[in-house]
Design a protein around this motif. Structure first.
Motif, PDB file in Angstrom:
ATOM      1  N   ILE A   2       0.856  -1.181   0.000  1.00 33.66           N
ATOM      2  CA  ILE A   2       0.000   0.000   0.000  1.00 33.66           C
ATOM      3  C   ILE A   2       0.893   1.233   0.000  1.00 33.66           C
ATOM      4  CG2 ILE A   2      -1.776   1.311   1.215  1.00 33.66           C
ATOM      5  CD1 ILE A   2      -2.609  -1.322   2.576  1.00 33.66           C
ATOM      6  N   PHE A   3       0.640   2.146  -0.925  1.00 35.32           N
ATOM      7  CA  PHE A   3       1.310   3.441  -0.986  1.00 35.32           C
ATOM      8  C   PHE A   3       0.280   4.487  -0.588  1.00 35.32           C
ATOM      9  CE2 PHE A   3       3.453   0.693  -3.987  1.00 35.32           C
ATOM     10  CZ  PHE A   3       4.787   0.881  -3.660  1.00 35.32           C
ATOM     11  N   PHE A  57     -16.518   9.901  11.815  1.00 38.38           N
ATOM     12  CA  PHE A  57     -16.233   8.578  12.343  1.00 38.38           C
ATOM     13  C   PHE A  57     -14.891   8.116  11.781  1.00 38.38           C
ATOM     14  CE2 PHE A  57     -18.609   8.212   8.473  1.00 38.38           C
ATOM     15  CZ  PHE A  57     -17.984   7.207   7.769  1.00 38.38           C
ATOM     16  N   ASP A  58     -14.336   7.094  12.388  1.00 38.39           N
ATOM     17  CA  ASP A  58     -13.039   6.570  11.963  1.00 38.39           C
ATOM     18  C   ASP A  58     -13.224   5.698  10.724  1.00 38.39           C
ATOM     19  OD1 ASP A  58     -10.471   5.614  11.706  1.00 38.39           O
ATOM     20  OD2 ASP A  58     -10.529   4.397  13.533  1.00 38.39           O
ATOM     21  N   ARG A  59     -12.746   6.177   9.598  1.00 42.02           N
ATOM     22  CA  ARG A  59     -12.894   5.453   8.332  1.00 42.02           C
ATOM     23  C   ARG A  59     -11.769   4.451   8.097  1.00 42.02           C
ATOM     24  NH1 ARG A  59     -13.567   9.920   3.946  1.00 42.02           N
ATOM     25  NH2 ARG A  59     -13.727   8.102   2.616  1.00 42.02           N
ATOM     26  N   ARG A  60     -10.728   4.507   8.905  1.00 45.37           N
ATOM     27  CA  ARG A  60      -9.559   3.665   8.685  1.00 45.37           C
ATOM     28  C   ARG A  60      -9.903   2.176   8.520  1.00 45.37           C
ATOM     29  NH1 ARG A  60      -5.249   0.844  11.237  1.00 45.37           N
ATOM     30  NH2 ARG A  60      -3.267   1.375  10.266  1.00 45.37           N
ATOM     31  N   PRO A  61     -10.711   1.572   9.406  1.00 46.90           N
ATOM     32  CA  PRO A  61     -11.000   0.141   9.225  1.00 46.90           C
ATOM     33  C   PRO A  61     -11.652  -0.174   7.874  1.00 46.90           C
ATOM     34  CG  PRO A  61     -11.655   0.849  11.417  1.00 46.90           C
ATOM     35  CD  PRO A  61     -11.307   2.098  10.639  1.00 46.90           C
ATOM     36  N   MET A  62     -12.541   0.688   7.417  1.00 46.00           N
ATOM     37  CA  MET A  62     -13.196   0.448   6.128  1.00 46.00           C
ATOM     38  C   MET A  62     -12.228   0.633   4.962  1.00 46.00           C
ATOM     39  SD  MET A  62     -16.996   1.988   6.651  1.00 46.00           S
ATOM     40  CE  MET A  62     -16.628   3.184   7.901  1.00 46.00           C
ATOM     41  N   ILE A  63     -11.379   1.634   5.075  1.00 50.23           N
ATOM     42  CA  ILE A  63     -10.391   1.876   4.013  1.00 50.23           C
ATOM     43  C   ILE A  63      -9.446   0.674   3.918  1.00 50.23           C
ATOM     44  CG2 ILE A  63      -8.409   3.293   3.350  1.00 50.23           C
ATOM     45  CD1 ILE A  63     -10.015   5.686   4.647  1.00 50.23           C
ATOM     46  N   LEU A  64      -8.949   0.213   5.048  1.00 54.71           N
ATOM     47  CA  LEU A  64      -8.049  -0.936   5.046  1.00 54.71           C
ATOM     48  C   LEU A  64      -8.754  -2.185   4.524  1.00 54.71           C
ATOM     49  CD1 LEU A  64      -6.101  -0.379   8.376  1.00 54.71           C
ATOM     50  CD2 LEU A  64      -5.268  -0.082   6.033  1.00 54.71           C
ATOM     51  N   GLU A  65      -9.998  -2.388   4.909  1.00 51.75           N
ATOM     52  CA  GLU A  65     -10.772  -3.535   4.407  1.00 51.75           C
ATOM     53  C   GLU A  65     -10.923  -3.450   2.887  1.00 51.75           C
ATOM     54  OE1 GLU A  65     -15.398  -4.787   4.620  1.00 51.75           O
ATOM     55  OE2 GLU A  65     -14.444  -4.401   6.563  1.00 51.75           O
ATOM     56  N   ASP A  66     -11.257  -2.270   2.395  1.00 49.57           N
ATOM     57  CA  ASP A  66     -11.402  -2.071   0.937  1.00 49.57           C
ATOM     58  C   ASP A  66     -10.097  -2.378   0.218  1.00 49.57           C
ATOM     59  OD1 ASP A  66     -13.971  -1.130   1.411  1.00 49.57           O
ATOM     60  OD2 ASP A  66     -13.486   0.969   0.997  1.00 49.57           O
ATOM     61  N   VAL A  67      -9.013  -1.801   0.718  1.00 47.05           N
ATOM     62  CA  VAL A  67      -7.716  -1.919   0.049  1.00 47.05           C
ATOM     63  C   VAL A  67      -7.206  -3.364   0.097  1.00 47.05           C
ATOM     64  CG1 VAL A  67      -5.294  -1.190   0.199  1.00 47.05           C
ATOM     65  CG2 VAL A  67      -7.125   0.502   0.376  1.00 47.05           C
ATOM     66  N   GLN A  68      -7.346  -4.005   1.239  1.00 45.93           N
ATOM     67  CA  GLN A  68      -6.885  -5.384   1.356  1.00 45.93           C
ATOM     68  C   GLN A  68      -7.690  -6.335   0.479  1.00 45.93           C
ATOM     69  OE1 GLN A  68      -6.964  -5.705   5.615  1.00 45.93           O
ATOM     70  NE2 GLN A  68      -4.917  -4.828   5.827  1.00 45.93           N
ATOM     71  N   SER A  69      -8.950  -6.003   0.232  1.00 47.51           N
ATOM     72  CA  SER A  69      -9.771  -6.863  -0.627  1.00 47.51           C
ATOM     73  C   SER A  69      -9.343  -6.795  -2.092  1.00 47.51           C
ATOM     74  CB  SER A  69     -11.252  -6.490  -0.501  1.00 47.51           C
ATOM     75  OG  SER A  69     -11.519  -5.274  -1.184  1.00 47.51           O
ATOM     76  N   LEU A  70      -8.572  -5.785  -2.451  1.00 49.48           N
ATOM     77  CA  LEU A  70      -8.128  -5.634  -3.842  1.00 49.48           C
ATOM     78  C   LEU A  70      -7.029  -6.624  -4.200  1.00 49.48           C
ATOM     79  CD1 LEU A  70      -8.116  -1.741  -3.990  1.00 49.48           C
ATOM     80  CD2 LEU A  70      -9.800  -3.304  -5.008  1.00 49.48           C
ATOM     81  N   ASP A  71      -6.328  -7.155  -3.207  1.00 44.59           N
ATOM     82  CA  ASP A  71      -5.285  -8.158  -3.424  1.00 44.59           C
ATOM     83  C   ASP A  71      -4.304  -7.731  -4.517  1.00 44.59           C
ATOM     84  OD1 ASP A  71      -4.018 -10.544  -2.760  1.00 44.59           O
ATOM     85  OD2 ASP A  71      -5.026 -11.637  -4.370  1.00 44.59           O
ATOM     86  N   ALA A  72      -3.841  -6.491  -4.401  1.00 47.50           N
ATOM     87  CA  ALA A  72      -2.903  -5.921  -5.374  1.00 47.50           C
ATOM     88  C   ALA A  72      -2.149  -4.788  -4.688  1.00 47.50           C
ATOM     89  CB  ALA A  72      -3.661  -5.384  -6.591  1.00 47.50           C
ATOM     90  N   SER A  73      -1.096  -4.303  -5.325  1.00 46.65           N
ATOM     91  CA  SER A  73      -0.447  -3.089  -4.836  1.00 46.65           C
ATOM     92  C   SER A  73      -1.372  -1.919  -5.143  1.00 46.65           C
ATOM     93  CB  SER A  73       0.901  -2.891  -5.513  1.00 46.65           C
ATOM     94  OG  SER A  73       1.811  -3.862  -5.044  1.00 46.65           O
ATOM     95  N   VAL A  74      -1.549  -1.045  -4.163  1.00 47.82           N
ATOM     96  CA  VAL A  74      -2.551   0.015  -4.254  1.00 47.82           C
ATOM     97  C   VAL A  74      -1.947   1.358  -3.873  1.00 47.82           C
ATOM     98  CG1 VAL A  74      -4.822   0.774  -3.431  1.00 47.82           C
ATOM     99  CG2 VAL A  74      -4.319  -1.668  -3.571  1.00 47.82           C
ATOM    100  N   VAL A  75      -2.318   2.390  -4.613  1.00 48.23           N
ATOM    101  CA  VAL A  75      -1.997   3.766  -4.255  1.00 48.23           C
ATOM    102  C   VAL A  75      -3.268   4.362  -3.654  1.00 48.23           C
ATOM    103  CG1 VAL A  75      -1.237   6.029  -5.045  1.00 48.23           C
ATOM    104  CG2 VAL A  75      -0.342   3.957  -6.145  1.00 48.23           C
ATOM    105  N   VAL A  76      -3.227   4.678  -2.378  1.00 49.90           N
ATOM    106  CA  VAL A  76      -4.372   5.243  -1.660  1.00 49.90           C
ATOM    107  C   VAL A  76      -4.125   6.730  -1.492  1.00 49.90           C
ATOM    108  CG1 VAL A  76      -5.712   5.207   0.477  1.00 49.90           C
ATOM    109  CG2 VAL A  76      -4.711   3.080  -0.398  1.00 49.90           C
ATOM    110  N   GLU A  77      -5.094   7.539  -1.912  1.00 44.71           N
ATOM    111  CA  GLU A  77      -4.922   8.989  -1.775  1.00 44.71           C
ATOM    112  C   GLU A  77      -6.176   9.644  -1.250  1.00 44.71           C
ATOM    113  OE1 GLU A  77      -6.360  11.766  -3.507  1.00 44.71           O
ATOM    114  OE2 GLU A  77      -7.635  10.575  -4.803  1.00 44.71           O
ATOM    115  N   GLY A  78      -5.955  10.762  -0.571  1.00 46.05           N
ATOM    116  CA  GLY A  78      -7.083  11.560  -0.120  1.00 46.05           C
ATOM    117  C   GLY A  78      -6.706  12.491   1.017  1.00 46.05           C
ATOM    118  N   ALA A  79      -7.543  13.482   1.209  1.00 42.75           N
ATOM    119  CA  ALA A  79      -7.327  14.434   2.291  1.00 42.75           C
ATOM    120  C   ALA A  79      -7.499  13.770   3.656  1.00 42.75           C
ATOM    121  CB  ALA A  79      -8.285  15.614   2.148  1.00 42.75           C
TER     122      ALA A  79
END
Length: 161
Positions: A2-3, A57-79
């Motif tokens: 994850i980047f 609310f804390d979005r971190r758990p949902m973001i991590l769940e989303d990203v991990q479900s992609l099963d690929a290298s991911v560039v995550v961006e946002g404010a």
């Protein structure tokens, strides 16, 4: 892998992260684009009142769940990418314009628009970064290509894996 790319509005996060993902064959994930979905998921779980805004609310758990479900290298961006969320390791970077450069970029993007809420976000991101040791790239007077190159240099060891 994850980047993480964070920063305030007008820093170039979306443009640079999309280009980085395209150039290296990674998946691009916009935290902002998933805000409504996260809000609905939090409301369904009883963590949030639907319609009160995605920052309540804390979005971190949902973001991590989303990203991990992609099963690929991911560039995550946002404010909403914070040092608390991403950590301050070599796979996380924040793009920071000065307040003046941010306002100029926002004005160029939306001439005459009301940018006060977005400018307020600069102070929030800046305060989240203070004292953390986070990797910060000052983007004033940089082209998109220069900023992309600076991000690639920061991520260099990780891009080769």
């Amino acid at each position: 892998m994850i980047f993480w790319i964070g920063g305030p509005a007008g820093a170039g996060k979306t443009t640079v992260s999309r280009l980085l993902a395209q150039r290296h064959g990674f998946v691009w994930y916009s935290v902002d684009a998933h805000a409504h979905d996260h809000e609905k998921r939090a409301a369904a779980a009883g963590l949030h009142v639907l319609g009160t805004g995605p920052g309540d609310f804390d979005r971190r758990p949902m973001i991590l769940e989303d990203v991990q479900s992609l099963d690929a290298s991911v560039v995550v961006e946002g404010a909403f990418v914070t040092p608390q969320m991403a950590g301050v390791a070599e796979n996380a970077v924040w793009l920071m314009p000065s307040r003046e450069a941010q306002l100029a970029r926002l004005e160029a993007r939306d001439p005459g628009g009301d940018h006060q809420g977005l400018v307020w976000g600069w102070g929030l991101v800046h305060s989240q970064l203070e004292g953390t040791g986070a990797n910060v790239i000052v983007v004033d007077d940089q082209t998109v290509e220069e900023t992309l190159l600076a991000v690639e240099q920061r991520f260099g060891p990780w891009l080769m894996k």
